[in-house]
Write a protein that holds these residues in place. Structure first.
Motif, PDB file in Angstrom:
ATOM      1  N   ALA A   8       2.672  -7.369  -6.878  1.00  0.00           N
ATOM      2  CA  ALA A   8       1.834  -8.313  -6.125  1.00  0.00           C
ATOM      3  C   ALA A   8       2.530  -8.816  -4.858  1.00  0.00           C
ATOM      4  N   LYS A   9       3.864  -8.846  -4.874  1.00  0.00           N
ATOM      5  CA  LYS A   9       4.634  -9.367  -3.726  1.00  0.00           C
ATOM      6  C   LYS A   9       5.304  -8.257  -2.906  1.00  0.00           C
ATOM      7  N   ILE A  10       4.985  -7.011  -3.204  1.00  0.00           N
ATOM      8  CA  ILE A  10       5.702  -5.869  -2.608  1.00  0.00           C
ATOM      9  C   ILE A  10       5.557  -5.799  -1.088  1.00  0.00           C
ATOM     10  N   LYS A  11       6.607  -5.306  -0.453  1.00  0.00           N
ATOM     11  CA  LYS A  11       6.562  -4.937   0.964  1.00  0.00           C
ATOM     12  C   LYS A  11       7.168  -3.547   1.036  1.00  0.00           C
ATOM     13  N   HIS A  12       6.295  -2.549   1.109  1.00  0.00           N
ATOM     14  CA  HIS A  12       6.737  -1.152   1.043  1.00  0.00           C
ATOM     15  C   HIS A  12       6.393  -0.421   2.331  1.00  0.00           C
ATOM     16  N   LYS A  13       7.364   0.304   2.855  1.00  0.00           N
ATOM     17  CA  LYS A  13       7.114   1.115   4.061  1.00  0.00           C
ATOM     18  C   LYS A  13       6.740   2.517   3.605  1.00  0.00           C
ATOM     19  N   GLY A  14       5.484   2.886   3.809  1.00  0.00           N
ATOM     20  CA  GLY A  14       5.016   4.194   3.369  1.00  0.00           C
ATOM     21  C   GLY A  14       4.713   5.116   4.538  1.00  0.00           C
ATOM     22  N   VAL A  15       4.279   6.329   4.217  1.00  0.00           N
ATOM     23  CA  VAL A  15       3.923   7.268   5.292  1.00  0.00           C
ATOM     24  C   VAL A  15       2.650   6.821   6.014  1.00  0.00           C
ATOM     25  N   THR A  16       1.851   6.001   5.355  1.00  0.00           N
ATOM     26  CA  THR A  16       0.606   5.517   5.973  1.00  0.00           C
ATOM     27  C   THR A  16       0.802   4.181   6.686  1.00  0.00           C
ATOM     28  N   GLY A  17       1.992   3.624   6.613  1.00  0.00           N
ATOM     29  CA  GLY A  17       2.266   2.344   7.258  1.00  0.00           C
ATOM     30  C   GLY A  17       2.840   1.346   6.263  1.00  0.00           C
ATOM     31  N   ASN A  18       2.804   0.079   6.640  1.00  0.00           N
ATOM     32  CA  ASN A  18       3.341  -0.977   5.774  1.00  0.00           C
ATOM     33  C   ASN A  18       2.327  -1.351   4.698  1.00  0.00           C
ATOM     34  N   ILE A  19       2.806  -1.432   3.468  1.00  0.00           N
ATOM     35  CA  ILE A  19       1.928  -1.776   2.347  1.00  0.00           C
ATOM     36  C   ILE A  19       2.338  -3.129   1.774  1.00  0.00           C
ATOM     37  N   GLU A  20       1.384  -4.060   1.862  1.00  0.00           N
ATOM     38  CA  GLU A  20       1.573  -5.420   1.368  1.00  0.00           C
ATOM     39  C   GLU A  20       0.183  -5.906   0.954  1.00  0.00           C
ATOM     40  N   ILE A  66      -5.179  -4.576   0.661  1.00  0.00           N
ATOM     41  CA  ILE A  66      -4.065  -4.360   1.582  1.00  0.00           C
ATOM     42  C   ILE A  66      -4.212  -5.294   2.780  1.00  0.00           C
ATOM     43  N   LYS A  67      -3.090  -5.840   3.223  1.00  0.00           N
ATOM     44  CA  LYS A  67      -3.102  -6.694   4.413  1.00  0.00           C
ATOM     45  C   LYS A  67      -3.108  -5.817   5.658  1.00  0.00           C
ATOM     46  N   ASP A  68      -3.881  -6.237   6.667  1.00  0.00           N
ATOM     47  CA  ASP A  68      -3.937  -5.523   7.952  1.00  0.00           C
ATOM     48  C   ASP A  68      -4.236  -4.044   7.783  1.00  0.00           C
ATOM     49  N   GLY A  69      -5.213  -3.739   6.949  1.00  0.00           N
ATOM     50  CA  GLY A  69      -5.586  -2.333   6.734  1.00  0.00           C
ATOM     51  C   GLY A  69      -6.157  -1.709   8.004  1.00  0.00           C
ATOM     52  N   THR A  70      -5.732  -0.483   8.274  1.00  0.00           N
ATOM     53  CA  THR A  70      -6.215   0.206   9.476  1.00  0.00           C
ATOM     54  C   THR A  70      -7.448   1.050   9.164  1.00  0.00           C
ATOM     55  N   LEU A  71      -8.177   1.358  10.224  1.00  0.00           N
ATOM     56  CA  LEU A  71      -9.331   2.258  10.159  1.00  0.00           C
ATOM     57  C   LEU A  71      -9.189   3.286  11.273  1.00  0.00           C
ATOM     58  N   THR A  72      -9.621   4.504  10.995  1.00  0.00           N
ATOM     59  CA  THR A  72      -9.572   5.549  12.013  1.00  0.00           C
ATOM     60  C   THR A  72     -10.977   6.074  12.267  1.00  0.00           C
ATOM     61  N   LEU A  73     -11.375   6.076  13.531  1.00  0.00           N
ATOM     62  CA  LEU A  73     -12.687   6.594  13.927  1.00  0.00           C
ATOM     63  C   LEU A  73     -12.539   8.034  14.406  1.00  0.00           C
ATOM     64  N   THR A 119       4.766   3.041  -4.038  1.00  0.00           N
ATOM     65  CA  THR A 119       4.702   1.574  -4.039  1.00  0.00           C
ATOM     66  C   THR A 119       4.866   1.037  -5.453  1.00  0.00           C
ATOM     67  N   MET A 120       4.187   1.681  -6.410  1.00  0.00           N
ATOM     68  CA  MET A 120       4.275   1.260  -7.810  1.00  0.00           C
ATOM     69  C   MET A 120       5.715   1.401  -8.330  1.00  0.00           C
TER      70      MET A 120
END
Length: 383
Positions: free
Chosen positions: A342-354, A361-368, A321-322
């Motif tokens: 600050a304005k990045i929209k990056h598609k990573g292995v963990t999902g979308n990074i913004e 992080i916007k819309d950060g996921t959690l795993t139970l 992302t950097m």
């Protein structure tokens, strides 16, 4: 003969000059990484560092050109021992080395004090794993994270304890670190927010190096809780679970990402039980991104001969992302690529990074997860 002997060094000098001109077109870009490579959670720190190594090696293999120059990325890895003082010393060392950006730290307790040093130097910092909300509430435009914070994580666990586990009497222990205290506070808020006669029957404290919990567990046992929540790391949670078993405490055991590791199985032994432990990891992939994550884990195991612990994929994504921001800004200078980050929209292995305005992080996921048959098992991915 005399003419030839004079020409030989001259030709050598010309060749050296050409080589110097060629190498001048290559620019070294230093990326710092900080995590605990020593101490009780060194296995997690090494996991993070390995994620950074994978990203740096991949970038150098593929080749990256920014601002008309071929970039050679160099990883400057530092050990903070999960200690705030060591963390700030490591941060200053990276600033003095004039790094172009920093990935880290692992713990909230080291990330928060170090972030002030990076901010004063104007160096962008992306933490792959620090979850305390305070990190991004300081007003630093250099601070970012690629995982959900404790407000989301602890709150989700608190709601799960009441709604799914049907807990009425909850006991809470934290290790007094920035991370442990923060996630425990958010757990309590999440649980109390569901109402229904939920009671916090005990609040106890330990530290991140403790091994004896008999006194606090005995005090908790007398309250007969349905659920015990621990804010801390796996190195402490493992022995705590063993002592819970010795004392005959049958409550469900919950914790955040600090305990939610493969290593907890060995640290807790047979005290881990089946469906006894429920934990949440900041991050996690939805079904659409599962293949990318599995491919990453397979590549990681092939390279390092061991499984991913938790955050290696997030470190990998943080580096990528950097660098993506550097490409978009066409500059490796911190002040120039920071606005693009600050304005990045990056598609990573963990999902979308913004990132939002604070750097979360916007819309950060959690795993139970839970543990069954000595293995960690997925319960659900949620936002």
């Amino acid at each position: 003969m005399q003419f030839k002997t004079k020409m030989i060094p001259l030709v050598g000098a010309i060749a050296f000059a050409f080589a110097g001109a060629a190498s001048a077109q290559e620019q070294v870009v230093k990326i710092g990484h900080v995590g605990p490579i020593s101490g009780a959670i060194a296995h997690l720190g090494k996991d993070n560092e390995n994620g950074a190594k994978m990203a740096i090696e991949e970038l150098n293999t593929k080749g990256v050109t920014i601002g008309g120059k071929k970039i050679k990325f160099e990883l400057l890895a530092e050990d903070d021992g999960a200690d705030p003082k060591q963390g700030t010393a490591a941060a200053q060392k990276l600033v003095d080395a004039k790094v172009n950006g920093v990935i880290g730290h692992l713990n909230s307790g080291t990330t928060i004090p170090a972030s002030k040093i990076y901010n004063e130097a104007g160096i962008p910092q992306i933490s792959p794993s620090a979850t305390n909300p305070k990190y991004t509430q300081q007003g630093f435009n250099t601070a970012f994270r690629v995982v959900a914070n404790d407000g989301q994580l602890g709150g989700t666990l608190g709601r799960y304890a009441v709604q799914i586990l049907k807990g009425k009497k909850l006991a809470v222990i934290d290790d007094r670190t920035a991370y442990g205290q923060g996630v425990a506070e958010e757990f309590i808020k999440g649980a109390k927010g569901k109402g229904g006669g939920v009671e916090i029957v005990a609040q106890q404290y330990t530290n991140d190096k403790a091994t004896d919990f008999n006194a606090i567990l005995t005090a908790i046992k007398s309250k007969n809780p349905d659920v015990i929540f621990f804010g801390g790391m796996d190195a402490v949670a493992g022995p705590m679970l063993r002592q819970m078993k010795q004392l005959g405490i049958n409550a469900k055991f919950m914790g955040g990402d600090g305990i939610c590791t493969e290593a907890l199985v060995n640290l807790a032994g047979d005290a881990i039980g089946d469906d006894k432990v429920v934990c949440a990891e900041a991050g996690g992939v939805v079904e659409a991104d599962r293949k990318g994550m599995e491919d990453f884990k397979a590549a990681y195991k092939k390279k390092f001969g061991t499984d991913v612990q938790i955050y290696a994929p997030y470190v990998y994504d943080a580096v990528m992302t950097m660098v993506d921001a550097m490409k978009k800004a066409n500059s490796v200078e911190p002040a120039k690529y920071l606005p693009a980050l600050a304005k990045i929209k990056h598609k990573g292995v963990t999902g979308n990074i913004e990132f939002d305005a604070k750097g979360d992080i916007k819309d950060g996921t959690l795993t139970l997860y839970t543990y069954k048959g000595g293995k960690r098992q997925l319960l659900a991915v949620t936002k």
